[in-house]
Design an enzyme around this catalytic site. Structure first.
Site, mmCIF file in Angstrom:
data_model
loop_
_atom_site.group_PDB
_atom_site.id
_atom_site.type_symbol
_atom_site.label_atom_id
_atom_site.label_comp_id
_atom_site.label_asym_id
_atom_site.label_seq_id
_atom_site.Cartn_x
_atom_site.Cartn_y
_atom_site.Cartn_z
ATOM 1 N N GLU A 60 -46.567 43.628 71.132
ATOM 2 C CA GLU A 60 -47.668 42.910 71.801
ATOM 3 C C GLU A 60 -49.046 43.461 71.440
ATOM 4 O OE1 GLU A 60 -49.095 41.509 76.288
ATOM 5 O OE2 GLU A 60 -47.058 42.255 75.946
ATOM 6 N N LYS A 78 -45.092 37.133 77.814
ATOM 7 C CA LYS A 78 -44.571 36.993 79.172
ATOM 8 C C LYS A 78 -43.479 35.928 79.139
ATOM 9 C CE LYS A 78 -45.988 38.942 82.095
ATOM 10 N NZ LYS A 78 -45.520 40.243 82.670
#
Length: 404
Positions: free
Chosen positions: A215, A231
């Protein structure tokens, strides 16, 4: 804080000389691959919350004093013969400090600093160290909370959502395992995990961090800002892929964080330049599918590293919405600190900042290896499923550390 005060603090904390470092090739996440076998540490800065002051400003001033000026990220990068670049690490606790919500939970690996800035220049090309057969043993993992306690914390978040205190909150658990032998080979193996966009290690006296993060917390390149929040998670099977795309709960949670990240970037961007270039793209990390979006903006005039860190740390995908309310709930709910996880780690040089969010991250101190994992909690969260998701995220990390 004046630079004079910063210098005094640096002297107090003490930079580490090259001779004190482990003799391994530099493998900092996001460092230029062509440079990694020639990088030599010149100096470093460590900071802990007990030292006081503003770690974001301290990092910016320290870098500028050593020829890496990031006080205006729109300024064209100038050739800097004094240094190649620098590793930058900021803990989740330091990010909460910047946000004004201090953490109180005890840190499970207190030897780790909350800020580390390590400046490198080039030396002669070095051959990789010869492999050695020193025994490596990793003992059983001890969790910081039981599955029942984790599930109860999920229910507490759901109750807070029901009261209107928050919309969602990320909960993170920790585990530690004793070891014997050299932990660096084990930590370096993390960087080879599939999808580890920010794979690598950072070391200091008495500690080391290994990262396998997919990420992007924040990248700034020639004035363009990019963040890629992740997410939403499912097993990396055809069924898992279809379930993730079809899940209303995961999509709602994801979009909430995208909106939060858009707001974070809007605070430091030119008006009207924030865009979502990709929404809910499904990508693979090890044996998991994860949903990722890409948000971009143009940096406001005069934006420097310190303001960039203040606006984006700690990351929205590992805190929640609203961010300050979520941080307050996290401080009350989690039994131990987040240590090396959920912070920022990457490479900086004039004209380019590239920091990963330290999910899928492990750390070593003199006694134990440490891992952290968690997930976002919404009103629709099932406590049993959330406990299982955290376990699924940490399983590849723990297996890699043991050598499997």
């Amino acid at each position: 804080m004046s630079y004079g005060k910063s210098t005094e603090r640096m002297r107090k904390i003490g930079p580490y000389g090259v001779e004190t470092l482990p003799q391994v090739l530099v493998d900092v996440p996001a460092a230029p691959p062509a440079c990694r076998d020639t990088l030599v540490e010149r100096t470093r800065l460590h900071w802990r919350r007990a030292d006081g002051g503003d770690p974001a400003l301290l990092a910016e001033e320290f870098l500028a004093a050593h020829g890496l000026d990031l006080r205006d990220l729109n300024r064209p990068a100038a050739h800097t013969p004094r240094a190649c670049g620098a590793a930058l690490y900021l803990s989740a606790a330091a990010g909460a400090h910047l946000a004004g919500v201090p953490t109180t939970a005890p840190e499970p690996a207190p030897t780790l600093p909350d800020l580390a800035v390590v400046i490198y220049d080039h030396g002669p090309t070095r051959a990789p160290a010869a492999p050695h057969d020193a025994p490596w043993w990793l003992g059983p993992w001890t969790e910081s909370w039981t599955p029942e306690q984790h599930a109860a914390a999920v229910d507490a978040v759901r109750a807070a959502i029901g009261r209107g205190d928050i919309y969602q909150t990320n909960l993170v658990g920790h585990a530690a395992a004793p070891y014997t032998g050299d932990p660096l080979p084990a930590l370096r193996r993390l960087g080879a995990l599939p999808g580890a966009r920010y794979g690598g290690v950072l070391t200091g006296e008495g500690w080391a961090i290994g990262c396998a993060s997919p990420e992007t917390l924040i990248e700034a390149h020639h004035g363009q800002l990019t963040t890629r929040p992740i997410k939403g998670t499912r097993p990396a099977t055809a069924t898992g892929h279809a379930e993730l795309l079809a899940s209303a709960k995961e999509r709602a949670e994801h979009i909430m964080i995208v909106d939060l990240e858009r707001n974070d970037l809007a605070r430091i961007a030119r008006t009207g330049t924030v865009t979502v270039d990709e929404l809910f793209a499904v990508r693979r990390w090890c044996d998991l599918w994860q949903a990722e979006s890409t948000i971009r903006a143009h940096a406001a005039d005069g934006l420097g590293l310190a303001d960039l860190l203040r606006a984006t740390c700690p990351g929205g995908s590992v805190t929640g919405a609203p961010k300050l309310a979520a941080l307050t709930h996290i401080a009350a709910a989690e039994p131990v600190g987040r240590g090396a996880s959920m912070g920022a780690l990457g490479w900086v040089t004039p004209g380019h900042v590239d920091l990963g969010l330290t999910i899928r991250t492990a750390a070593a101190d003199g006694d134990a290896l440490h891992t952290w994992a968690g997930g976002g909690i919404t009103w629709d969260s099932d406590p049993t499923a959330e406990v299982a998701e955290a376990a699924a995220k940490t399983t590849p990390v723990r297996a890699t550390l043991t050598g499997r």
